[in-house]
Scaffold this active site. Structure first.
Site: not given
Ligand code: BGC
Length: 729
Positions: A268-272
Site C-alpha cells: 500500500s502507499d503509506w496510509g492508503g
C-alpha cells in the site's frame, strides 16, 4: 534496538543452520537452501507458518519495515524511498529523521531528467547504481520508480515521474527496474494507478474510460511488470471507479494479478489502506504506513479475527503470505546477491552523466551558448536556484546527500579561473516546509535591484530560476496553484533584460512553466533537478564540454488552458465533489495539442543541440505487413554541424483511415545516436505491428485495425522531417 536484536537473532540462526549444514549434522531447511528453486522454497516456508505468523508478514512493523518469521530465521523486509536516492533513516515508528551519520547518499537526477535522456542505457545505469546504494544500506525494497503519466503541469509530483508518453515511460522503466533488481533489491513501481495529481490525492475518485486507462495510464506499469519483472508495486492513494486503489478489485486482482500474471507483492502507499475486508479481498498484500499502532493495522489483528470468525478464508492469507515469502526469497534470502556500494565516485559519475544527457536546450538564438569564455570578462549568475539545495524538500523523495554541487559551484569550478563570476540571488523563496508555505523573506525589492545592478555590469547573464521543492512548487501533498513562475521571477527576468539582452534562462523544475518573456530571451535551458552533480552537469553543458541531447518528455503549453486536463473545467481537474473525470480521454499531452491543433510553447520530444542533424528519407523493408510482423524503418542520420553530438531520432505514427478516433500522432519508436562532425549513420527503427493497436472497448482487447499507417520521422513531435506509409493487412 529492537531491529538490531531481531537482525542479530536472524543472523545467528542462519549461521547456526549453515554451520550445522556444513558439518553434515542437519540438512538446511528447504526454504533456506539457495540452490533450490524459489517456488519450492516459498511453499516449504509457507507450510511451516502458523496463521499468526502469516498475518505478521502482511503489515508494517516499523515505518519502513514489515516482519519476517524470527522463529524460522526468515528475515524481515526493509524498504526505503525513493526513486532518486536512498532516503535517510527515520525513527522506528515515525518519519522523524533518525540522525544516523552513515546514510548520506548519492542523489541521482529526478526521473523527469532521466526520461529526458530518451536513453534506456542511462535508465539501466541509474537503476543499477541506485540499487547498489539500496543494497549497501540493507534495503530490500526500493520505493520507486514512479511512472504516473504527466497529465497536468500543476501536479506536484511530476518531477518523480517519466513524462506524458506511455511508450517513452515504458521503454525507460524496464531497464531501471532490471538494474535495481540485479542487486537483489526489489523495485516497487508506484503509484498504481491514476495518481496524476496531489490535490485531494487520498480521496479523489478518478473516472477514466477503459481505452484511456489501457492506452495511456497503464502501459508503463505493464512494461515494468512484464518486461522488467518488477517484484513489487505500490497501490495509489486515490480511488478509481469508486474503490481505493490499494484495494481495487479491477486494478489489482483482475488486471495486475490475473491478466498480467504479476507474481510480486502489492504494497500500500503509506496510509492508503482503509478497510480490513476490502484490503484482504481486493488485492493488497502488505499494508504500510497506516496511522495506527502496528497491531491495529487493517491487515493485522482485525484480519486475524476475521479469519478466525470464518469471514475470510485462510487461502486468501496463504496467497498473500506466499507473495511476501517470494519477495523475501528473491531479495534478503538470496545469499548470492552482491554487496552494494554507497555514495561512491562511480555513482556520482552515473548521476552526472544522466543529468548531462537529460538537460534540454529549449532555445538558442544567437551565439550565447555554448559560453565562450575568451569573449567574456564577467558573468552575472542570478537566481536563488543557482545556490539552493534542491535535493531537499519535495516530500518522500527528499534526500540527505553526501554532496550536492550547485550551478554556481559548477560554473566557478569550470570557468572561475578565466571569467569573473558574480552572483546575486535576485529573488528568495521560503525555506522548505512539508505541507506548508512559509513566507519568503520580505526584501524582494532589494534583492531584485541588486541583481539588476550585477547584470548591468556583465557581458552575460545566467538566470537560474524555475520551481523548487517547496510545498505547492514541486512537492507532495499539494499541486501548484498556477502555471506561472513563482517568487516574482517573471518581473525579475524582464528587469534583467532591460539592462542586458544577453540573458540565458536556466530552469530547474520538474514541470512546465509559462514564459511570458520567451521572445526576448535568446537562450533557454531546461535543467530539471540534477541531484548531487547538478551543478557540474549544467556547467559542462553551458560551456560546451557536453553537447546537449535531452528531449522534453512532456509538452510545455503556452497557457494552462491549452493543456488537455484544463480544457474541461473543474470536472476534469481537480475534480468536483470528490469525483474527477478524465474528459480528455486518450488525448493527453501532445496527443491533445496535435489532434486539436493547439500550438505548444515547446513540443514533446523537442530539444536542440549545438550541432545540427540532417534526416535522410526513410524507407521500409516492405510496403505491406501482417499483424504479427515487425516494420523496419531505415534512414540516414547525419551530423552536418561543427560539433560531435547525439540526436534522439523519433518515429511517430498516424492512422489516417482509422474507423475509431486516434490521436494525430503517437510516439512508437526512438533511438539516441551519437555522431561525430560530418558522420552519417543508418538508423533502423523496429516497430512490431502490434504496437499500432488500440484498445477496443467493444471486445475489451487490443485491436490492430487493418489499413494505412503513416510513419513520421522527426526531431520532435512537431519537427517532422519525413513520412512513409505502410499497410497493415
Ligand atoms: C508517498 C510514497 C512514498 C511513501 C513512503 C507516501 O506519502 O506517496 O511515494 O513511497 O510515502 O514514504
Amino acid at each position: 534496538m529492537k531491529k538490531i536484536l531481531i537482525t542479530a537473532l536472524t543472523v545467528a540462526l542462519l549461521v547456526a543452520c549453515a554451520s550445522l549444514h556444513a558439518s553434515g549434522q542437519v540438512a538446511l531447511p528447504l526454504y533456506a537452501d539457495d540452490t533450490r528453486p524459489v517456488e519450492e522454497r516459498v511453499e516449504d516456508a509457507l507450510a511451516r507458518l502458523t496463521l499468526e505468523e502469516k498475518i505478521a508478514l502482511l503489515h508494517g512493523q516499523a515505518t519502513f519495515s514489515s516482519a519476517g518469521v524470527p522463529r524460522l530465521g526468515i528475515p524481515e523486509l526493509w524498504m526505503s524511498d525513493g526513486p532518486h536516492g536512498v532516503r535517510a533513516e527515520v525513527a522506528w515508528s515515525s518519519f522523524a529523521e533518525a540522525h544516523w551519520t552513515n546514510d548520506s547518499c548519492t542523489a541521482f537526477p529526478a526521473l523527469t531528467a532521466l526520461a529526458a535522456t530518451f536513453n534506456p542505457d542511462m535508465a539501466y545505469l541509474y537503476g543499477k547504481a541506485i540499487g547498489e546504494e539500496a543494497r549497501y544500506r540493507k534495503k530490500d525494497v526500493l520505493l520507486g520508480p514512479g511512472v504516473n503519466i504527466y497529465r497536468t503541469p500543476l501536479n506536484g509530483r511530476n518531477f518523480e515521474y517519466m513524462g506524458e508518453d506511455p511508450y517513452l515511460a515504458s521503454v525507460m522503466v524496464v531497464p531501471y527496474v532490471r538494474g535495481v533488481q540485479e542487486n537483489g533489491v526489489a523495485a516497487c513501481v508506484k503509484h498504481f494507478a491514476l495518481n496524476n495529481q496531489e490535490e485531494a490525492r487520498t480521496s479523489v475518485d478518478v473516472r477514466v474510460n477503459e481505452r484511456a486507462l489501457r492506452e495511456i495510464y497503464l502501459p508503463a506499469f505493464h512494461a515494468a511488470v512484464t518486461g522488467g519483472n518488477a517484484w513489487a508495486i505500490m497501490g495509489a492513494y486515490n480511488r478509481h471507479a469508486g474503490e481505493y486503489c490499494c484495494h481495487n478489485e479491477r486494478l489489482l486482482q483482475q488486471i495486475l494479478k490475473q491478466e498480467w500474471g504479476f507474481t510480486g507483492v502489492v504494497i500500500s502507499d503509506w496510509g492508503g489502506t482503509h478497510d480490513t475486508h476490502e484490503a484482504a479481498l481486493k488485492g493488497l498484500d502488505i499494508e504500510m504506513g497506516t496511522r495506527k499502532p502496528f497491531t491495529a493495522y487493517y491487515l493485522a489483528d482485525s484480519l486475524l479475527a476475521a479469519v478466525r470468525r470464518g469471514e475470510i478464508d485462510e487461502k486468501v492469507i496463504d496467497e498473500k503470505a506466499r507473495r511476501v515469502l517470494r519477495l523475501i526469497t528473491r531479495t534478503v534470502m538470496n545469499t548470492r546477491r552482491p554487496w552494494g556500494s554507497f555514495a561512491t565516485s562511480e555513482h556520482a559519475e552515473t548521476g552526472r552523466r544522466v543529468a548531462e544527457e537529460g538537460i534540454v536546450l529549449l532555445k538558442n538564438d544567437g551565439a550565447l551558448l555554448p559560453i565562450d569564455p575568451s569573449r567574456i570578462k564577467t558573468i552575472a549568475v542570478i537566481g536563488e536556484n543557482a545556490t539552493r539545495r534542491l535535493t531537499i524538500g519535495g516530500g518522500s523523495s527528499e534526500l540527505k546527500v553526501k554532496r550536492e554541487i550547485s550551478p554556481l559551484e559548477g560554473l566557478r569550478e569550470r570557468l572561475g579561473g578565466r571569467v569573473k563570476i558574480v552572483h546575486a540571488a535576485g529573488y528568495a523563496s521560503g525555506p522548505p516546509a512539508y505541507g506548508r508555505v512559509l513566507p519568503a523573506p520580505g526584501n524582494a525589492d532589494a534583492l531584485r535591484e541588486e541583481a539588476v545592478k550585477v547584470a548591468a555590469n556583465a557581458e552575460l547573464v545566467l538566470f537560474f530560476g524555475g520551481l523548487n521543492k517547496n510545498y505547492r512548487q514541486d512537492s507532495e501533498e499539494g499541486d501548484r496553484l498556477d502555471y506561472n513562475l513563482p517568487f516574482g521571477q517573471d518581473r525579475l527576468i524582464e528587469e534583467l533584460l532591460a539592462v542586458n539582452k544577453n540573458v540565458v534562462v536556466v530552469l530547474l523544475s520538474g514541470n512546465a512553466v509559462a514564459m511570458p518573456w520567451i521572445r526576448r530571451v535568446p537562450a533557454i535551458v531546461q535543467a530539471w533537478y540534477g541531484g548531487s552533480e547538478a551543478g557540474n552537469a549544467i556547467a559542462r553543458v553551458l560551456d560546451g564540454t557536453v553537447n546537449p541531447s535531452g528531449k522534453l518528455p512532456f509538452t510545455f503549453p503556452v497557457r494552462l488552458e491549452d493543456n488537455a486536463a484544463h480544457a474541461f473545467g473543474t470536472t476534469a481537474y481537480p475534480g468536483e465533489n470528490g469525483v474527477e473525470s478524465y474528459l480528455e480521454d486518450i488525448l493527453v499531452g501532445y496527443r491533445w495539442h496535435d489532434t486539436r491543433r493547439v500550438p505548444p510553447l515547446f513540443a514533446f520530444g523537442h530539444g536542440l543541440s549545438y550541432t545540427t542533424f540532417e534526416y535522410g528519407k526513410p524507407s521500409t523493408d516492405k510496403k505491406t505487413y501482417a499483424r504479427d510482423e515487425v516494420i523496419r524503418v531505415r534512414f540516414a542520420l547525419r551530423n552536418n554541424g561543427k560539433m560531435a553530438g547525439s540526436e534522439v531520432a523519433q518515429l511517430y505514427v498516424s492512422a489516417p483511415g482509422a474507423l475509431v478516433p486516434r490521436p494525430a500522432k503517437e510516439l512508437k519508436a526512438f533511438t539516441k545516436v551519437a555522431l561525430q562532425t560530418g558522420e552519417t549513420r543508418e538508423v533502423i527503427l523496429e516497430i512490431p505491428a502490434s504496437r499500432l493497436a488500440y484498445w477496443d472497448e467493444t471486445t475489451s482487447g487490443w485491436k490492430i485495425e487493418p489499413g494505412k499507417y503513416t510513419l513520421q520521422t522527426g526531431s520532435s513531435s512537431r519537427d517532422i522531417k519525413h513520412r512513409v506509409t505502410v499497410t497493415i493487412l
